[in-house]
Design a protein around this motif. Sequence first.
Motif, mmCIF file in Angstrom:
data_model
loop_
_atom_site.group_PDB
_atom_site.id
_atom_site.type_symbol
_atom_site.label_atom_id
_atom_site.label_comp_id
_atom_site.label_asym_id
_atom_site.label_seq_id
_atom_site.Cartn_x
_atom_site.Cartn_y
_atom_site.Cartn_z
ATOM 1 N N GLU A 196 0.832 -1.208 0.000
ATOM 2 C CA GLU A 196 0.000 0.000 0.000
ATOM 3 C C GLU A 196 0.863 1.253 0.000
ATOM 4 N N GLY B 211 0.134 5.931 -0.143
ATOM 5 C CA GLY B 211 -0.780 7.030 -0.379
ATOM 6 C C GLY B 211 -1.471 7.593 0.843
ATOM 7 N N ARG C 199 -5.770 9.583 -2.196
ATOM 8 C CA ARG C 199 -5.902 8.370 -2.985
ATOM 9 C C ARG C 199 -4.903 7.341 -2.482
ATOM 10 N N SER D 158 -3.163 3.585 -2.880
ATOM 11 C CA SER D 158 -2.791 2.630 -3.928
ATOM 12 C C SER D 158 -2.345 1.323 -3.296
ATOM 13 N N THR E 178 -2.844 -2.754 -9.957
ATOM 14 C CA THR E 178 -2.924 -1.865 -8.802
ATOM 15 C C THR E 178 -4.369 -1.529 -8.467
ATOM 16 N N TYR F 129 -6.949 0.904 -6.268
ATOM 17 C CA TYR F 129 -6.986 2.269 -5.759
ATOM 18 C C TYR F 129 -8.206 2.476 -4.877
ATOM 19 N N GLN G 168 -10.031 6.056 -4.028
ATOM 20 C CA GLN G 168 -10.126 7.507 -4.076
ATOM 21 C C GLN G 168 -11.068 7.945 -2.964
#
Length: 121
Positions: free
Chosen positions: A6, A8, A19, A21, A78, A80, A82
């Motif tokens: 991980e 972000g 966000r 990742s 990947t 994500y 958000q």
Amino acid sequence: QVQLVESGGGSVQAGGSLRLSCAAARYYGSFFCMGWFRQASGKEREAVAKINIGGAYGYYADSVKGRFTISYDDAKNTLYLQMNSLKPEDTAMYYCAAEFPPCSKSTYNYGGQGTQVTVSS
């Protein structure tokens, strides 16, 4: 062995965005389940959002619906998350996790190390 990394996390003021990742070591197949879980201090881990990589399943916790979006980039392997309109109650350690079907399982057994998200008021 499923490897996930991980990135972000960070600190942001209420109303802001982040966000997250989660890079998977390789493509595990369209049936594979991936998701984001979080654990706030003194609370149990909860599922935030989950998907099937092939797009056949999606789940959001009621507390994040309309604010968070989970997605997967096939080319980058990947996942994500958000996160928009962040609230102080979103403060937690966020974990990327994966599992073999069914994706509706309450816990996913393959997880990363976690990334901290802190939202200040």
